[in-house]
Every structure is written in structure tokens, then in C-alpha cells.
Design a protein around this motif. Structure first.
Motif, PDB file in Angstrom:
ATOM      1  N   GLN A 127       2.150   2.232  -3.249  1.00  0.00           N
ATOM      2  CA  GLN A 127       1.166   2.878  -4.129  1.00  0.00           C
ATOM      3  C   GLN A 127       0.980   4.341  -3.781  1.00  0.00           C
ATOM      4  O   GLN A 127       0.917   5.190  -4.642  1.00  0.00           O
ATOM      5  N   HIS A 128       0.837   4.617  -2.512  1.00  0.00           N
ATOM      6  CA  HIS A 128       0.693   6.008  -2.086  1.00  0.00           C
ATOM      7  C   HIS A 128       1.230   6.141  -0.677  1.00  0.00           C
ATOM      8  O   HIS A 128       1.003   5.285   0.179  1.00  0.00           O
ATOM      9  N   THR A 170     -10.387   1.049   4.914  1.00  0.00           N
ATOM     10  CA  THR A 170     -10.366  -0.206   4.159  1.00  0.00           C
ATOM     11  C   THR A 170      -9.161  -1.048   4.531  1.00  0.00           C
ATOM     12  O   THR A 170      -9.266  -2.262   4.770  1.00  0.00           O
ATOM     13  N   LEU A 171      -8.031  -0.395   4.584  1.00  0.00           N
ATOM     14  CA  LEU A 171      -6.805  -1.116   4.902  1.00  0.00           C
ATOM     15  C   LEU A 171      -6.857  -1.676   6.318  1.00  0.00           C
ATOM     16  O   LEU A 171      -6.427  -2.814   6.578  1.00  0.00           O
ATOM     17  N   LYS A 231     -10.858   6.946   3.692  1.00  0.00           N
ATOM     18  CA  LYS A 231     -11.485   5.739   3.156  1.00  0.00           C
ATOM     19  C   LYS A 231     -10.451   4.620   2.988  1.00  0.00           C
ATOM     20  O   LYS A 231     -10.685   3.468   3.365  1.00  0.00           O
ATOM     21  N   GLN A 232      -9.328   4.999   2.413  1.00  0.00           N
ATOM     22  CA  GLN A 232      -8.263   4.009   2.226  1.00  0.00           C
ATOM     23  C   GLN A 232      -7.783   3.467   3.563  1.00  0.00           C
ATOM     24  O   GLN A 232      -7.515   2.275   3.723  1.00  0.00           O
ATOM     25  N   LYS A 233      -7.696   4.368   4.520  1.00  0.00           N
ATOM     26  CA  LYS A 233      -7.231   3.957   5.847  1.00  0.00           C
ATOM     27  C   LYS A 233      -8.212   2.947   6.465  1.00  0.00           C
ATOM     28  O   LYS A 233      -7.795   1.923   7.020  1.00  0.00           O
ATOM     29  N   LEU A 247      -2.643   8.165   3.114  1.00  0.00           N
ATOM     30  CA  LEU A 247      -3.936   7.519   2.952  1.00  0.00           C
ATOM     31  C   LEU A 247      -5.050   8.525   3.202  1.00  0.00           C
ATOM     32  O   LEU A 247      -4.956   9.325   4.131  1.00  0.00           O
ATOM     33  N   ASN A 248      -6.064   8.441   2.389  1.00  0.00           N
ATOM     34  CA  ASN A 248      -7.251   9.208   2.742  1.00  0.00           C
ATOM     35  C   ASN A 248      -8.071   8.368   3.728  1.00  0.00           C
ATOM     36  O   ASN A 248      -7.804   7.175   3.906  1.00  0.00           O
ATOM     37  N   SER A 283       0.827  -1.196   0.000  1.00  0.00           N
ATOM     38  CA  SER A 283       0.000   0.000   0.000  1.00  0.00           C
ATOM     39  C   SER A 283       0.867   1.253   0.000  1.00  0.00           C
ATOM     40  O   SER A 283       0.560   2.235  -0.677  1.00  0.00           O
TER      41      SER A 283
END
Length: 220
Positions: free
Chosen positions: A90-91, A101-102, A97-99, A94-95, A87
Motif C-alpha cells: 500500500q505504501h 498502528t501496525l 501513526k501508521q507505524k 509509514l507515517n 502494508s
DNA sequence: GACGCAGACTGTGTTACGTCA
DNA sequence: AATGACGTAACACAGTCTGCG
């Protein structure tokens, strides 16, 4: 689950040190080093990674009960670390949402994911800075050596009382007086006081040395 | 016991957003 | 309605603490 791309858009630092490109003394960790590469090698206790302490899901309030138990520390499993690293490749941020989800994916709390990314960014930056420092030290050494060589060359030429280098004018094809040649101390470009283009085809020993030894700008 | 790594915390600065005069 | 001041939340970062191998 989607397979993440191998090639990264993350921080990549490729270093080539002038004069050190194939030096055996140059550690391979400095040349072409990717700080994002996960260090390989037998991790001690490779598969024992579990939560070293009891899972923290239900006890976040326990740790701050005044004189409560000492801070507990988890140990990420290999799989968790792998996913986080992927992850991160990739970036680097984290925004929310990404946070979320992860965190769900890793069975961690969003806060833990956030902390991991913060630490990862900080430690990447630290490594990068250390590498840049090392690179600059080597570059400095290279330039010093080059400077010594040139000084020596100047001394030799002076001792031989060799006449000034002959440079043909591109316009008139007449020899330019070498006394008009100067070396810009800042950019190390050879120029002439009367015609700055005169040296474009310079072929004397001195100018050739000056030009061929010009150190490329480091790509940091 | 010293040491390095890595997870966690703390303090600070920045930004976005809502509220209010 | 527009605007500036103010408070707040969320976030990133630097620095630090600390458990563990």
C-alpha cells in the motif's frame, strides 16, 4: 480488519526485452517480473516461526549491558510477514501513526516495524537494480546483434554495387537522391539532409530494415 | 563450514521545528 | 515583527554486522 486491495500501488517493474519476448532462454523471472511478489514455495519450517528467542518486549535494555548477551534475533511469523507485505504494497513508507498502528497490530515494537520497512525498501531497490542490469545486458546483446546484421547488409549492398535506395518525395512525387539520406547516430532516426520528412513513406529494403528494427525505448 | 536471507545496527544527510540574538 | 544562525529531533538511506536455516 480491512481487507487490503490485491492490486498494488507499489513498485512494479514490467520488462519486455526486444527480441526476447518469447525466448525460452529468457528466465521468467526477468520478463514481467514483479519484485514485490512474495516468493512462494514451501518455507522451511513453515509454522515453526515463533520468536526464536524469548520475546523482546521487556528486555530492550538487556542487550546493551556492556558485555551483555549477544544480539538476539526474532523471526517474524508468517502472519506478521503477510501483514507487513500487504502494508508495504500500500505504501512504502509509514507515517508515525501508521507505524504505531501496525506495530500494535503485529505485537511488535514500532522500531521493529520501522526497521522492517527500511530493509524492505532497500532490498526491493537492490532487486530492481539487479533486474535492470540484467535487462540492459540483454538489450545490449540484442542491439549488438542488430548492429552486426545491419553492417552485414551494408557490406552486401556495397559488394553488389546496388544504387542508392529510391525514395519518393511526398511533395513532388519525384525520386529523392538517396545521397541525402543519413542515419542520425544518436537517435537512430533516418533523416534527409534536404527534407526530413522524405522518408516517412520510405519503402526500400534498407530503410525498412532500419525502421522496423528500431528498438523501443525500455520502460524501466 | 560456506552461503543466503533477513533482522538489527551504525553513520550520514536532509528536513522541520523551536529558540535566541 | 521579521530574519538569520544555531541546536535538536525525526526520518530515510547506504552500508554493515550477525543469527539462523
Amino acid at each position: 480488519m480491512a481487507v487490503l486491495p490485491r492490486s498494488s500501488s507499489s513498485l512494479e517493474l514490467t520488462i519486455s526485452v526486444p527480441g526476447f519476448s518469447s525466448s525460452p532462454s529468457l528466465p521468467s523471472s526477468v520478463k514481467d517480473l514483479d519484485i514485490n511478489q512474495v516468493p512462494s514455495g514451501g518455507e522451511a519450517g513453515a509454522d515453526h516461526e515463533e520468536w526464536i528467542t524469548a520475546s523482546m518486549e521487556d528486555e530492550e535494555e538487556l542487550s546493551n549491558g556492556g558485555s551483555g548477551p549477544p544480539r538476539k534475533k526474532l523471526r517474524l511469523t508468517k502472519e506478521q510477514s503477510r501483514l507487513l507485505e500487504e502494508s508495504f504494497r500500500q505504501h512504502h513508507t509509514l507515517n508515525p501513526k501508521q507505524k504505531e498502528t501496525l506495530a500494535l497490530q503485529l505485537k511488535l515494537k514500532p522500531r521493529q516495524v520501522e526497521v522492517w520497512f527500511q530493509n524492505r525498501r532497500a532490498r526491493s531497490k537492490l532487486k530492481q537494480t539487479e533486474m535492470e542490469c540484467e535487462y540492459l545486458k540483454r538489450w545490449f546483446g540484442s542491439l549488438s546483434e542488430q548492429n552486426r546484421r545491419l553492417q552485414r547488409e551494408v557490406e552486401e549492398l556495397r559488394a553488389m554495387k546496388v544504387g542508392p535506395p529510391t525514395v519518393l518525395s511526398p511533395h513532388s512525387c519525384e525520386p529523392l537522391p538517396a545521397s541525402t539520406l543519413t542515419m542520425c547516430p544518436r537517435c537512430e532516426r533516418v533523416t534527409t539532409t534536404s527534407n526530413a520528412t522524405a522518408l516517412d513513406k520510405g519503402s526500400t529494403k534498407t530503410t525498412a530494415a532500419a525502421l522496423s528494427s528500431k528498438v523501443p525505448t525500455p520502460a524501466l
